[in-house]
Scaffold this motif. Structure first.
Motif, PDB file in Angstrom:
ATOM      1  N   PHE A   9      -3.462  -2.677  -0.458  1.00  0.00           N
ATOM      2  CA  PHE A   9      -3.188  -1.537  -1.322  1.00  0.00           C
ATOM      3  C   PHE A   9      -4.481  -1.040  -1.957  1.00  0.00           C
ATOM      4  O   PHE A   9      -5.441  -1.796  -2.104  1.00  0.00           O
ATOM      5  CB  PHE A   9      -2.263  -1.946  -2.483  1.00  0.00           C
ATOM      6  N   ALA A  37       5.947  -2.158   1.236  1.00  0.00           N
ATOM      7  CA  ALA A  37       4.805  -1.824   0.383  1.00  0.00           C
ATOM      8  C   ALA A  37       5.141  -0.647  -0.528  1.00  0.00           C
ATOM      9  O   ALA A  37       4.802  -0.652  -1.716  1.00  0.00           O
ATOM     10  CB  ALA A  37       3.579  -1.511   1.237  1.00  0.00           C
ATOM     11  N   ILE A  41       5.082  -0.538  -4.665  1.00  0.00           N
ATOM     12  CA  ILE A  41       4.358   0.470  -5.446  1.00  0.00           C
ATOM     13  C   ILE A  41       5.314   1.175  -6.407  1.00  0.00           C
ATOM     14  O   ILE A  41       5.018   1.323  -7.598  1.00  0.00           O
ATOM     15  CB  ILE A  41       3.657   1.487  -4.526  1.00  0.00           C
ATOM     16  N   LEU A  53      -1.006  -0.719  -8.453  1.00  0.00           N
ATOM     17  CA  LEU A  53      -1.144  -0.422  -7.024  1.00  0.00           C
ATOM     18  C   LEU A  53      -0.681   1.010  -6.817  1.00  0.00           C
ATOM     19  O   LEU A  53       0.395   1.392  -7.280  1.00  0.00           O
ATOM     20  CB  LEU A  53      -0.285  -1.379  -6.202  1.00  0.00           C
ATOM     21  N   PHE A  56      -0.537   2.457  -0.199  1.00  0.00           N
ATOM     22  CA  PHE A  56      -0.550   1.493   0.898  1.00  0.00           C
ATOM     23  C   PHE A  56      -1.693   1.857   1.832  1.00  0.00           C
ATOM     24  O   PHE A  56      -1.844   3.013   2.219  1.00  0.00           O
ATOM     25  CB  PHE A  56       0.793   1.536   1.637  1.00  0.00           C
TER      26      PHE A  56
END
Length: 70
Positions: A9, A37, A41, A53, A56
């Motif tokens: 990330f 992912a 996030i 984060l 990705f």
């Protein structure tokens, strides 16, 4: 061999963070990894050094061979 799924990330400070997941399924796809992912996030439950984060970057499988010394 030990396998790890690594999700990479970008954080909101511009640096990168890698999240490692042990023993992924053999047939895991990029689409599945990206979907996971994206959920990470969106949830905002993981930070690194106080930074969220934000994006990705990539998914990869890391394979390590471990040999025990006798």
């Amino acid at each position: 061999m030990e396998k790890t799924l690594e999700l990479v990330f970008t954080k909101n400070d511009g640096s990168k963070k890698t999240l490692s997941i042990a023993d992924p399924r053999e047939d895991v796809t990029l689409a599945e990894a990206k979907a996971a992912a994206d959920k990470i996030i969106e949830a905002g439950v993981i930070t690194s050094s106080g930074y969220a984060l934000t994006e990705f970057v990539e998914a990869r499988i890391k394979t390590v061979t471990v040999s025990v010394l006798a």
